[in-house]
Design an enzyme around this catalytic site. Structure first.
Site, PDB file in Angstrom:
ATOM      1  N   GLY A 146      -9.443  -0.399  -7.924  1.00 30.58           N
ATOM      2  CA  GLY A 146      -8.232  -1.072  -7.431  1.00 30.58           C
ATOM      3  C   GLY A 146      -7.959  -2.440  -8.034  1.00 30.58           C
ATOM      4  N   THR A 147      -8.644  -2.773  -9.134  1.00 30.75           N
ATOM      5  CA  THR A 147      -8.416  -4.095  -9.736  1.00 30.75           C
ATOM      6  C   THR A 147      -6.956  -4.255 -10.181  1.00 30.75           C
ATOM      7  OG1 THR A 147      -9.264  -3.175 -11.804  1.00 30.75           O
ATOM      8  CG2 THR A 147     -10.765  -4.566 -10.535  1.00 30.75           C
ATOM      9  N   CYS A 160      -4.252  -2.638  -9.093  1.00 28.14           N
ATOM     10  CA  CYS A 160      -3.334  -2.695  -7.928  1.00 28.14           C
ATOM     11  C   CYS A 160      -3.346  -4.099  -7.340  1.00 28.14           C
ATOM     12  CB  CYS A 160      -3.788  -1.723  -6.832  1.00 28.14           C
ATOM     13  SG  CYS A 160      -3.954  -0.025  -7.384  1.00 28.14           S
TER      14      CYS A 160
END
Ligand SMILES: Nc1ncnc2c1ncn2[C@@H]1O[C@H](COP(=O)(O)OP(=O)(O)OP(=O)(O)O)[C@@H](O)[C@H]1O
Ligand SMILES: Cc1ncc(CO)c(N)n1
Length: 277
Positions: free
Chosen positions: A210-211, A213
């Site tokens: 999720g970096t 996002c």
């Protein structure tokens, strides 16, 4: 006045990416978060187990419900999944006085699952990309969008320039996937000719779910609050640096980042990121 940000993205049941990461990021940065869900994924740190895309009409009605009532300062898009959803989102956004738009052209999850159908790439390029205030592809996404192979620094520059030619007002080409061992660096380029690199030490961790996002949500929050594009992306880089460097060791696969680290550690993160003009 409270600034309102919106995310149009998929739900990640594991909470590290997608809508969940976006809303946590908005909250941490003091923007009021609103959302339109495009798809529901059954997901954890080990991978994506199921994808259920919503009907386009439902995605559009969520967007309208928010935009008809709130003064939204900035929107980010994440997982859009199909050509139909991209078309519905682009058409709906164009029918409003368009807020600033951050496009994270999500294609493939870390475990390899497809979050964008191949046939939808055309719509992403032709319908959505030209609406972007800032587009934030990682290296493989930039390769698909531009048709270029990206290995060297000059490949990165060429691809960023190509994305501007294709209609984005600004680009952050993220370097998380490059084979630079010691550092992770992202190139910012705008149609106005601003250009700089954001470089941080590469953190040795598997917890990077999720970096992208989280990074694009932080940009949207800051744009909604009136930051310029360049100030918004720099602050987002501090946010993601703090989030990766202070991982939570949750789950057994690629764990989520720490969305609340920036609250206490923003000064430390600032020292860990170099802005190279
Ligand atoms: N190991 C790392 N150490 C430091 N920074 C990193 C690392 N990995 C990624 N980053 C930074 O995190 C941000 C997101 O980049 P990345 O290329 O990983 O996005 P992404 O592939 O779209 O992420 P995801 O698909 O998991 O949402 C960028 O600013 C990048 O430089
Ligand atoms: C729902 C969703 N959006 C985006 C990503 C990319 O990290 C993901 N894994 N899941």
């Amino acid at each position: 006045m409270t600034s309102v940000a919106m995310t149009i993205a998929g739900s990640d049941s594991g909470g590290g990416a997608g809508i969940q990461a976006d809303l946590k990021t908005f909250q941490e940065l003091g923007a009021f978060g609103t959302s339109a869900i495009t798809a529901v994924t059954s997901q954890n740190t080990l991978g994506v187990h199921d994808v259920y895309a919503l009907e386009v009409n439902n995605v559009v009605s969520q967007i309208k419900a928010v935009l008809d009532d709130f003064k939204v300062g900035a929107i980010k898009t994440g997982m859009l999944f199909s050509a139909e959803i991209i078309h519905g989102v682009a058409k709906t956004l164009k029918s409003y006085d368009l807020p600033m738009l951050v496009i994270d052209p999500v294609m493939i999850a870390k475990g390899g699952a497809s979050l964008l159908l191949n046939e939808a790439v055309h719509s992403m390029k032709n319908e959505l990309l030209p609406l972007a205030t800032i587009i934030t592809p990682n290296i493989p996404e930039a390769e698909v969008l531009t048709g270029l192979t990206i290995r060297s620094d000059s490949d990165v520059e060429n691809a960023a320039n190509r994305l501007i030619t294709m209609g984005a007002k600004a680009v952050v080409l993220k370097g998380g996937h490059r084979d630079t061992k010691d550092y992770a660096e992202d190139l910012f380029l705008s149609a106005k000719g601003e250009r700089f690199i954001m470089r941080s030490e590469r953190i040795d961790t598997k917890d990077t779910h999720g970096t992208g996002c989280t990074f694009s949500a932080a940009i949207a929050a800051r744009l909604a609050q009136g930051f310029t594009a360049s100030d918004a992306v720099i602050d987002a880089k501090y946010f993601i640096q703090a989030a990766i460097a202070n991982g939570l060791q949750l789950g057994t696969g690629h764990g989520p980042t720490n969305h609340w680290a920036y609250r206490k550690l923003s000064e430390k993160a600032r020292k860990e990121v170099m802005i190279i003009e």
